[in-house]
Design an enzyme around this catalytic site. Structure first.
Site, PDB file in Angstrom:
ATOM      1  N   TYR A 285       0.790  -1.231   0.000  1.00 14.13           N
ATOM      2  CA  TYR A 285       0.000   0.000   0.000  1.00 14.13           C
ATOM      3  C   TYR A 285       0.827   1.288   0.000  1.00 14.13           C
ATOM      4  O   TYR A 285       0.261   2.367  -0.043  1.00 14.13           O
ATOM      5  CB  TYR A 285      -0.943   0.012   1.216  1.00 14.13           C
ATOM      6  CG  TYR A 285      -1.949  -1.106   1.166  1.00 14.13           C
ATOM      7  CD1 TYR A 285      -3.042  -1.041   0.316  1.00 14.13           C
ATOM      8  CD2 TYR A 285      -1.796  -2.241   1.957  1.00 14.13           C
ATOM      9  CE1 TYR A 285      -3.964  -2.062   0.251  1.00 14.13           C
ATOM     10  CE2 TYR A 285      -2.720  -3.277   1.901  1.00 14.13           C
ATOM     11  CZ  TYR A 285      -3.798  -3.178   1.045  1.00 14.13           C
ATOM     12  OH  TYR A 285      -4.704  -4.190   0.980  1.00 14.13           O
TER      13      TYR A 285
ATOM     14  N   HIS B 162      -9.405   0.430  -6.074  1.00  9.98           N
ATOM     15  CA  HIS B 162      -8.602  -0.427  -5.191  1.00  9.98           C
ATOM     16  C   HIS B 162      -7.136  -0.086  -5.394  1.00  9.98           C
ATOM     17  O   HIS B 162      -6.673   0.017  -6.538  1.00  9.98           O
ATOM     18  CB  HIS B 162      -8.834  -1.909  -5.486  1.00  9.98           C
ATOM     19  CG  HIS B 162     -10.244  -2.320  -5.271  1.00  9.98           C
ATOM     20  ND1 HIS B 162     -10.778  -2.494  -4.015  1.00  9.98           N
ATOM     21  CD2 HIS B 162     -11.247  -2.547  -6.153  1.00  9.98           C
ATOM     22  CE1 HIS B 162     -12.045  -2.821  -4.129  1.00  9.98           C
ATOM     23  NE2 HIS B 162     -12.364  -2.855  -5.416  1.00  9.98           N
TER      24      HIS B 162
END
Length: 137
Positions: free
Chosen positions: A22, A97
């Protein structure tokens, strides 16, 4: 133009959680960059780990805003209620996403919310939010 970004569960940990997946930037830091990049747009940000709060936010902005960028996190794969909330509003919703959900566990390959969204951006990191804004422009 008014665009609401909604992030779901665990996305409050961006910058701390699994930086190899991330990244090391918090969403709050990234959101400030987005506001500088798109000064002509009224950008709003909301994050919650609670499914009902995400639904309430979709209902709140889903008739008055021009667009919603939604990263429903793990609820993407489990929440019929969020899908129903998206289908019930008139504001178009783009599914976002950060990671590529198709390179992850098999249960993440199925998005329950996709059928109610105008499209999906997956796997392009935080850049997916910028691309989503550009889509609506």
């Amino acid at each position: 133009m008014k665009i609401q970004i909604i992030n779901g569960p665990n996305l409050n940990l961006l910058g701390k959680r699994e930086p190899e997946v991330y990244g090391s930037t918090s969403f709050e830091e990234y959101f400030e960059e987005l506001k500088k990049q798109f000064p002509q747009i009224d950008l709003y940000y909301f994050q919650s780990n609670v499914e009902g709060e995400l639904i309430n936010k979709i209902h709140e902005v889903g008739f008055d805003f021009d667009a919603i960028l939604l990263n429903a996190g793990g609820y993407t794969h489990t929440s019929v209620a969020i899908s129903d909330a998206i289908a019930g509003v008139t504001t178009p919703v783009l599914e976002v996403h950060i990671s590529n959900i198709y390179k992850r566990e098999e249960f993440r390959h199925k998005s329950i919310i996709s059928q109610a969204c105008v499209g999906m951006i997956s796997g392009l990191g935080l850049k997916g939010y910028e691309l989503g804004i550009r889509y609506f422009l």
